[in-house]
Motif scaffolding. Structure first.
Motif, short mmCIF file in Angstrom:
data_model
loop_
_atom_site.label_atom_id
_atom_site.label_comp_id
_atom_site.label_asym_id
_atom_site.label_seq_id
_atom_site.Cartn_x
_atom_site.Cartn_y
_atom_site.Cartn_z
N VAL A 32 25.82 15.70 -12.38
CA VAL A 32 26.03 16.82 -11.47
C VAL A 32 25.25 18.01 -12.02
O VAL A 32 25.38 18.35 -13.19
CB VAL A 32 27.54 17.16 -11.35
CG1 VAL A 32 27.73 18.43 -10.53
CG2 VAL A 32 28.30 15.99 -10.74
N ASN A 33 24.44 18.59 -11.17
CA ASN A 33 23.55 19.67 -11.61
C ASN A 33 24.31 21.00 -11.60
O ASN A 33 24.04 21.89 -10.79
CB ASN A 33 22.32 19.73 -10.70
CG ASN A 33 21.26 20.68 -11.21
OD1 ASN A 33 21.39 21.23 -12.30
ND2 ASN A 33 20.20 20.87 -10.44
N SER A 34 25.28 21.10 -12.47
CA SER A 34 26.07 22.32 -12.57
C SER A 34 26.58 22.43 -13.99
O SER A 34 27.11 21.47 -14.55
CB SER A 34 27.25 22.27 -11.60
OG SER A 34 28.08 23.39 -11.77
N GLU A 59 36.86 21.85 -27.01
CA GLU A 59 36.41 20.58 -26.45
C GLU A 59 35.11 20.82 -25.71
O GLU A 59 35.09 21.46 -24.66
CB GLU A 59 37.46 20.02 -25.49
CG GLU A 59 38.77 19.63 -26.15
CD GLU A 59 38.60 18.41 -27.04
OE1 GLU A 59 37.92 17.46 -26.63
OE2 GLU A 59 39.14 18.44 -28.17
N ARG A 60 34.03 20.28 -26.24
CA ARG A 60 32.72 20.55 -25.66
C ARG A 60 32.47 19.64 -24.45
O ARG A 60 32.35 18.43 -24.61
CB ARG A 60 31.63 20.31 -26.70
CG ARG A 60 31.69 21.33 -27.80
CD ARG A 60 30.85 20.98 -28.99
NE ARG A 60 30.98 22.05 -29.97
CZ ARG A 60 30.03 22.98 -30.19
NH1 ARG A 60 28.88 22.90 -29.56
NH2 ARG A 60 30.23 23.93 -31.06
N PRO A 61 32.36 20.22 -23.29
CA PRO A 61 32.21 19.38 -22.10
C PRO A 61 30.77 18.90 -21.92
O PRO A 61 29.82 19.65 -22.12
CB PRO A 61 32.61 20.31 -20.96
CG PRO A 61 32.25 21.68 -21.47
CD PRO A 61 32.42 21.65 -22.96
N GLY A 62 30.63 17.64 -21.56
CA GLY A 62 29.32 17.13 -21.17
C GLY A 62 29.12 17.36 -19.68
O GLY A 62 29.97 17.94 -19.00
N LEU A 63 27.99 16.90 -19.19
CA LEU A 63 27.74 17.03 -17.76
C LEU A 63 28.66 16.09 -16.98
O LEU A 63 28.95 14.98 -17.44
CB LEU A 63 26.28 16.70 -17.44
CG LEU A 63 25.24 17.66 -18.02
CD1 LEU A 63 23.83 17.17 -17.69
CD2 LEU A 63 25.45 19.06 -17.46
N ALA A 64 29.07 16.53 -15.83
CA ALA A 64 29.88 15.67 -14.96
C ALA A 64 28.97 14.67 -14.26
O ALA A 64 27.76 14.90 -14.12
CB ALA A 64 30.61 16.52 -13.93
N ALA A 65 29.55 13.56 -13.88
CA ALA A 65 28.76 12.50 -13.25
C ALA A 65 29.50 11.93 -12.06
O ALA A 65 30.73 12.03 -11.98
CB ALA A 65 28.49 11.39 -14.27
N PRO A 66 28.79 11.32 -11.12
CA PRO A 66 29.47 10.58 -10.06
C PRO A 66 30.32 9.47 -10.69
O PRO A 66 30.04 9.03 -11.81
CB PRO A 66 28.33 9.99 -9.23
CG PRO A 66 27.12 10.74 -9.63
CD PRO A 66 27.33 11.21 -11.02
#
Lengths: 451, 244
Positions: free
Chosen positions: A90-92, A140-147
């Protein structure tokens, strides 16, 4: 139009699809093309639930290549990571939401959000946060979200936002075989060429779905194209247009399929050398896959994979088309050309010429379609006075032809099931003749992967 | 290359590095805190302090430490040995190869390309390399780390650009060859003529962008803690010296 359930106890959804098997008659209510509520339900019940095409693996040739795409209204990053795996993100920025990548394409191992400078790699991992001590050691370091799911079939990459979606191959059902018919046309693997057609149409997205495998409109809508082809010296056998069938491929997928040899209809004249090259390539395919399969390969096919992926193998080229609804009366269209990379210069030139002059937004065919669809949409302002569009053609025929409307009915029945919970029985027709059913043989080893 | 804004200038520290059986003068800029990455520079000037001071300071603006040496008068093998020595040196600064951007001018650019064959570098750049040399290297050892080449159109062998570009396109790693119109091999030395100024400006922008999107950033102590927690979900003792 039915607005209430029998008994009047609770409001019911309007009837959008009138599938009358007795008449027989199939109609679609035009409100489906203008209503904001319908589009909202389509987003919720179709685009959030099924597999959706995002791109082709060959568009990402090198590690860390990326494209930004919109799928189901979501901005996505379609990338190949450092290890060569296809990834979709997800590009956010998970921090405060800005788009991490604002370019259409490129190559980068790390993408940095320009808002606060958080950096992520193409594997979606957060690799850098400016001034991270302010977050504390336990942050907690968040990664990029994905479908929820990403999968591919022979290079065609799909995503689904539904965690419970069925396997991609199951979803594709018999449409997978039609992708095979396209993908087998190269020994080294079909590739998407650089260069993309992007255009918009002021019409409902479903109108272009219908149009994409509508054999009925070809002669009337694209008259000037046929005149141009005839003027170029190509002998045009109009009777070949009728050599086609419509097929229901399951799960709402369907195709209009031409008989053997129809794939090159309406193309430009080729030199003897180019004809010989083409024949030699197909002769080698016959050795590998068998006569019956390759006969099918030489036929035209207009395939729609529900809901919005179109693969058209016609007029000497293969077009991949993705249709995205934006508003009820506005869609965006993206199209790519899929080619066998080993093909010689002349054949490639003809493909590109056809891609531009037939399929291109300024070509000799697509503007005709756009004009037709936009006039449909404008006329739908009168949907209360003229509520129904007829999609019955070929409903009572033993065999549905490509110029019939079985393909659209197949799509609409699936649409009605998903959007309105209205189930429809399959439409009975005789099975296609043998020449439309030839199976692929593995006479010589060939590399085909479904990852 | 002129900086547009006057910023405090750091004088690179001179030193001597033994590599490949000979001694090389070097220049270095070390940074405090958690630097973004390290750049290893291969300059044409015999004196690396003089030849590399400006780009080293420009790289500081983007958080890069740097170590520079001269490739003047060195044959290809000696260049390779120098590169190996410089990379070994920055490992003692606690940088791994994927955290290194290798930037070379002239022969240094081809040496940077040659080092890409191993595939472990974060990124590499060649500014005004001889394309005949690039072609030879690309044929022998296709780059496995991303390499950016920039040449002037009026350089002697720019006629090879198309061929070299095709060769590089076939490499496993992403590469790019930029040809600046109307300028010679010295385009990177900023000068008054508009085309040279534009090429020099664009060239440096590309260097920085190339490194920024490819050189792996050094994790902060908290990021390392996070990594540890990912690998061992149970409680992890705080490493000595970790800020709280």
């Amino acid at each position: 139009m039915t607005d209430t359930l029998p008994g009047g106890s609770a409001p019911a959804r309007p009837q959008y699809v009138d599938d009358d098997r007795d008449a027989p008659r199939f109609r679609v209510n035009r409100r489906a093309m203008v209503d904001d509520d319908v589009l909202a339900r389509e987003r919720d019940r179709i685009f959030d639930k099924v597999w959706l095409y995002i791109g082709h693996e060959t568009e990402l040739a090198k590690p860390n290549d990326f494209k930004t795409r919109t799928v189901a209204g979501r901005p996505l990053i379609f990338a190949r990571d450092k290890a060569g795996q296809i990834q979709v993100w997800v590009n956010s920025c998970p921090h405060r939401g800005a788009m991490i990548c604002r370019e259409k394409e490129g190559n980068a191992r790390f993408m940095t959000c320009f808002y606060h400078g958080w950096s992520f790699n193409t594997s979606g991992k957060l690799v850098s946060v400016p001034g991270d001590t302010s977050y504390g050691r336990d942050f907690e370091r968040p990664g990029l979200a994905a479908p929820a799911h990403v999968d591919s079939y022979r290079g065609f990459v799909f995503v689904s936002f539904n965690p419970d979606v069925e396997d991609l191959v199951d979803y594709l059902a018999e449409a997978a075989e039609f992708l095979d018919l396209v993908c087998d046309q190269s020994e080294s693997g079909m590739r998407v060429l650089e260069g993309t057609h992007e255009y918009s149409v002021k019409a409902n997205w479903k109108l272009l779905v219908e149009n994409s495998y509508d054999g009925y409109h070809a002669v009337s809508t694209h008259q000037r194209y046929f005149e141009m082809v005839a003027a170029s010296g190509v002998e045009l056998d109009a009777t070949r247009l009728g050599d086609s069938i419509g097929v229901d491929l399951g799960n709402g997928h369907a195709a209009s399929v031409g008989g053997p040899g129809t794939g090159g209809l309406f193309g430009r004249p080729l030199s003897e050398a180019a004809i010989a090259e083409k024949e030699a390539r197909f002769a080698s395919f016959r050795t590998r896959f068998g006569e019956a399969w390759v006969d099918r390969m030489t036929g035209a096919r207009n395939l729609v994979i529900f809901p919005n992926l179109v693969v058209i193998d016609l007029v000497m080229g293969v077009v991949i088309r993705k249709i995205d609804p934006v508003r009820p009366d506005y869609m965006e269209v993206t199209a790519w050309e899929l080619v066998p990379p080993e093909e010689g210069d002349e054949l490639k030139r003809q493909r590109l010429d056809n891609f531009l002059t037939f399929w291109g937004p300024g070509g000799l065919a697509s503007p005709d379609d756009v004009e037709a669809l936009e006039t449909c949409q404008r006329s739908f302002a009168a949907h209360r006075e003229l509520s129904w569009s007829d999609v019955s053609r070929g409903m009572s025929s033993p065999v549905a032809l490509g110029s019939d409307e079985l393909q659209m009915r197949t799509w609409w029945r699936r649409w009605d099931a998903l959007v309105n919970d209205v189930e429809h029985a399959d439409e009975p027709h005789d099975p296609p003749s043998e020449r439309f059913r030839g199976r692929r043989l593995e006479l010589e080893p060939v590399e085909t992967t479904s990852s | 290359m002129d900086l547009d804004v006057t910023l405090p200038r750091i004088e690179p520290a001179p030193a001597v590095l033994a590599a490949g059986g000979r001694e090389h003068a070097t220049a270095s800029i070390r940074l405090g805190g958690v630097p973004r990455g390290v750049a290893v520079l291969l300059v044409e000037d015999h004196d690396p302090v003089r030849g590399a001071s400006e780009p080293m300071n420009a790289l500081v603006e983007h958080g890069f430490e740097s170590l520079a040496a001269s490739v003047a008068g060195l044959e290809a093998l000696a260049c390779d040995r120098l590169v190996a020595g410089l990379l070994e040196e920055v490992t003692t600064w606690d940088w791994s190869p994927e955290q290194v951007g290798l930037v070379g001018w002239g022969r240094g650019g081809t040496a940077a390309l040659h080092r890409c064959a191993t595939g472990d570098l974060g990124a590499a750049v060649g500014i005004s390399p001889a394309l005949a040399d690039v072609r030879e290297i690309a044929c022998a050892d296709a780059p496995r780390s991303p390499w950016l080449g920039m040449v002037g159109e009026l350089a002697p062998d720019t006629g090879l650009a198309e061929e070299v570009g095709s060769l590089l396109d076939g490499a496993p790693a992403f590469t790019q060859l930029v040809v600046y119109p109307g300028v010679g091999p010295d385009f990177h030395r900023d000068a008054a003529p508009a085309l040279v100024h534009a090429a020099a400006f664009d060239c440096w922008q590309r260097v920085v962008e190339w490194l920024n999107v490819r050189v792996s950033p050094r994790p902060t102590p908290y990021a390392e803690l996070w990594e540890l927690r990912q690998h061992h979900s149970s409680d992890v003792p705080t490493p000595e010296g970790t800020p709280r």
